[in-house]
Design a protein around this motif. Structure first.
Motif, short mmCIF file in Angstrom:
data_model
loop_
_atom_site.label_atom_id
_atom_site.label_comp_id
_atom_site.label_asym_id
_atom_site.label_seq_id
_atom_site.Cartn_x
_atom_site.Cartn_y
_atom_site.Cartn_z
N LYS A 78 0.77 -1.18 0.10
CA LYS A 78 -0.01 -0.12 -0.01
C LYS A 78 0.86 1.56 -0.26
N LEU A 79 0.36 2.37 -0.49
CA LEU A 79 1.24 3.58 -0.52
C LEU A 79 1.24 4.31 0.81
N ALA A 80 2.31 4.24 1.53
CA ALA A 80 2.26 4.79 3.00
C ALA A 80 2.23 6.41 2.68
N ALA A 81 1.97 7.00 4.01
CA ALA A 81 1.78 8.43 4.26
C ALA A 81 3.26 9.08 3.73
N ASP A 82 4.23 8.39 3.96
CA ASP A 82 5.54 9.14 3.60
C ASP A 82 6.03 8.84 2.28
N THR A 83 5.12 8.24 1.47
CA THR A 83 5.50 7.92 -0.14
C THR A 83 5.90 9.16 -0.80
N GLN A 84 4.67 10.05 -0.65
CA GLN A 84 4.87 11.36 -1.46
C GLN A 84 6.08 11.92 -1.16
N ALA A 85 6.48 11.96 0.28
CA ALA A 85 7.58 12.86 0.50
C ALA A 85 9.14 12.00 -0.06
N ARG A 86 8.81 10.76 -0.06
CA ARG A 86 9.95 9.75 -0.60
C ARG A 86 10.17 10.05 -1.94
N VAL A 87 8.96 10.44 -2.82
CA VAL A 87 9.06 10.71 -4.26
C VAL A 87 9.76 12.07 -4.50
N GLU A 88 9.19 12.97 -3.60
CA GLU A 88 9.69 14.28 -3.72
C GLU A 88 11.27 14.32 -3.40
N GLN A 89 11.93 13.55 -2.49
CA GLN A 89 13.02 13.29 -2.32
C GLN A 89 14.13 12.87 -3.33
N THR A 90 13.25 11.98 -3.79
CA THR A 90 14.15 11.15 -4.79
C THR A 90 14.39 11.86 -6.09
N LEU A 91 13.31 12.64 -6.56
CA LEU A 91 13.42 13.52 -7.58
C LEU A 91 14.43 14.75 -7.34
#
Length: 617
Positions: free
Chosen positions: A44-57
């Motif tokens: 499942k998409l966790a709450a911190d997944t969006q932050a992880r995407v932003e950090q990766t980019l």
């Protein structure tokens, strides 16, 4: 006489403002995007997944124009396709370090370029159909014979269990094509088996045969049962395809049955065709196995299978299970989130009759031991539930543990999902490029535009100032129609554009009736103010009758039509409703603003009024 109260004017202006706001997003176009979604039912998409995407980019030095999250995916928006492709590669490496065991789906997509303040008001553009946006079209052939074969194989296992329970000795059960053959040595045993099978498996039609010294009992599925199996297979495959295509984030996908054994899948806006084919062809199955407690204590992996179990805290625990399969997914009839006797979240599971008998025997012999439910996707297995057997149970039981209500709901969905009811193969694949879709949009837009211009020129030349009022009312009708379609998130196709052009002609007809009625009142000697008032009031009945009859035809198309015909009917029906509002209320408001405040009105600009001349004696 010709004045609206303030509240009515304000209400009309608010409606027009609503039309402007919700039509605006359609003019901003779309920009490239990358979508991240779960590739496994257990991830499942966790709450911190969006932050992880932003950090990766950010670490890769890739700029984005916004990241948006919904229930099933995270989408990042970019300026151009080159940046989009770079971002896809970076996210793929970051979230799927092992390409052979991908936990996430990273797919190319398109997002609206409308500003954030419009999106916050839920002002979103209309969905565009395959013919306007481009995308991919699949025609899938469902192997109906495979569904029947699967049912016969399941019945074979049921027959073995039933005969063993009643201690009826037989010489073997085999499947020969579309029939099941049971061999006996004694006629009395065959007669007893026949009675038992008729009671337990009434869908089988039985016939007696003899082969040498063997007495045969041949069973075949009735035609009614075969039809039901095939209908259920189509329905289950369509439902499973919906769940899988949701991972691509496709706006308004078309998934519908065509003929007796085919399914049409249309995915507007999909650029990654290979990813779409991979999701459509994915298989998933369930297995129930006993946990090997000895291997758990010793840590040995000899003679057992090891599957990972994802814990609530994100850790992964290896679970050794025995190789013997207790039950497979085809024995599960359903699963629902519920509560146990202590009012704690649990999952209620239903098995078929044969599965219930097997479960009763297994649980009776393994009380206090652990049982695991294994979900297989893309050839990889994962333990979605490991629970201790507290007592004997059969067709209906509960899975309990330290679950939250959301976790039990997710587990129930995992158990209900699984393999396709029947195998499918792609027999037709057609890709419509974005350039062709853009060309269709351009042609549809220009045809509507020039039709509007032609109507506007005629109305202004023929009805003068009242023609201008009619054109402004017609423009408001088009504005409101686009706003409602956007608010409803309807899918616009080429037939829908044709319906918009058709609606323009229908809408201006109401203003023609009003203007001609005003002219008639002037010919009869009414004052200009009285002619305006009577013209709108007396034309209302005719306008209502004509629009209601046309609406009935549109509703008939909506009910009995399908595909493009229904798309045309939706736009047509909405256009009739908005045209009545614009032609009656908006045009009347404009006429009131221009002429309503003049006490002594000598004439109005409505074109040449032909008065009848006196007849000569």
């Amino acid at each position: 006489m010709n004045r609206y109260p303030l509240w009515k004017n304000l209400l009309i202006l608010v409606v027009l403002l609503f039309g402007v706001i919700y039509t605006l997003p359609n003019f901003y176009g779309e920009v490239p995007a990358v979508q991240l979604s779960s590739a496994k039912s257990t991830v499942k998409l966790a709450a911190d997944t969006q932050a992880r995407v932003e950090q990766t980019l950010a670490q890769a030095g890739i700029a984005h124009n916004g990241i948006f999250t919904d229930a099933t995916s995270i989408r990042a928006r970019f300026n151009d396709t080159d940046t989009q492709l770079k971002a896809k590669d970076v996210l793929e490496r970051a979230f799927n370090p092992d390409p052979n065991d991908a936990s996430y789906t990273v797919a190319l997509n398109l997002l609206s370029a409308s500003p954030a303040w419009l999106t916050s008001l839920h002002a979103l553009p209309m969905y565009l159909g395959l013919d306007l946006r481009g995308g991919v079209h699949f025609l899938l052939q469902v192997d109906m014979q495979g569904a029947i074969t699967k049912r016969l194989d399941s019945a074979t296992g049921d027959l073995r269990t039933m005969l063993r329970e009643k201690n009826l000795r037989h010489g073997g059960i085999s499947r020969d094509g579309e029939t099941l053959v049971i061999r006996f040595r004694e006629a009395d045993t065959r007669n007893s088996a026949r009675s038992l099978i008729r009671d337990r498996l009434p869908e089988l039609q039985l016939a007696d045969k003899t082969e040498g010294e063997d007495l045969l009992l041949v069973g075949s599925l009735s035609l009614q049962t075969q039809r039901k199996i095939q209908e259920d297979a189509i329905k289950q495959n369509i439902a499973t395809l919906h769940n899988r295509i949701n991972e691509l984030g496709v706006a308004e996908p078309v998934i519908q049955q065509q003929g007796a054994d085919r399914i049409v899948v249309q995915l507007p806006g999909v650029q990654d065709v290979a990813k779409a084919k991979e999701l459509i062809g994915r298989t998933a199955t369930l297995e129930v196995r006993m946990v090997d407690e000895a291997a758990t204590q010793s840590g040995s992996s000899v003679g057992v299978d090891i599957f990972p179990e994802r814990r609530r805290d994100g850790t992964i625990l290896p679970i050794p299970v025995k190789k013997q399969v207790v039950l497979t997914g085809d024995r599960f009839n359903g699963a629902d989130a519920s509560f146990d006797n202590n009012h704690q979240p649990a999952v209620a599971v239903n098995l078929d009759a044969a599965g219930g008998r097997i479960m009763r025997d297994v649980t009776r012999e393994n009380i206090g031991k652990r049982m695991a439910i294994i979900l297989f996707e893309r050839g990889k297995g994962e333990a979605i539930s490991v629970a201790t057997i507290q007592g004997e149970f059969s067709s209906r039981f509960q899975i309990t543990g330290q679950f939250t209500a959301e976790e039990t709901n997710n587990l129930a969905i995992l158990i209900r999902s699984g393999a396709l009811a029947a195998p499918m193969e792609i027999v037709e694949e057609r890709t419509i490029g974005p350039s062709l879709g853009a060309e269709n949009i351009s042609k549809g837009f220009h045809s509507t535009l020039w039709g509007f211009v032609a109507i506007a020129i005629f109305m202004m030349l023929y009805y003068m100032l009242f023609g201008v009022i009619s054109v402004l009312a017609l423009a408001s009708n088009l504005l409101l129609l686009l706003a409602i379609l956007s608010l409803l998130q309807a899918t616009l196709t080429l037939p829908g554009i044709a319906a918009i052009a058709f609606t323009l002609g229908m809408a201006i007809d109401a203003n023609v009736l009003i203007n001609e009625r005003i002219r008639e009142e002037l010919r009869n000697g009414s004052t200009p103010q009285a002619a305006i008032s009577a013209g709108y009031e007396r034309a209302f009945g005719t306008i209502l009758d004509s629009n209601v009859t046309t609406l009935i035809a549109g509703i008939a198309l909506l009910i009995f039509g399908s595909g493009p015909i229904r798309g045309f009917a939706v736009v047509h029906c909405l256009g009739i409703l908005t045209s009545m509002f614009s032609s009656i209320l908006v045009s009347r408001m404009l006429a009131n603003f221009i002429y309503g405040r003049r006490r002594k009105l000598e004439k109005i600009s409505i074109g040449q009024i032909w008065r009848p001349t006196a007849s000569k004696t």
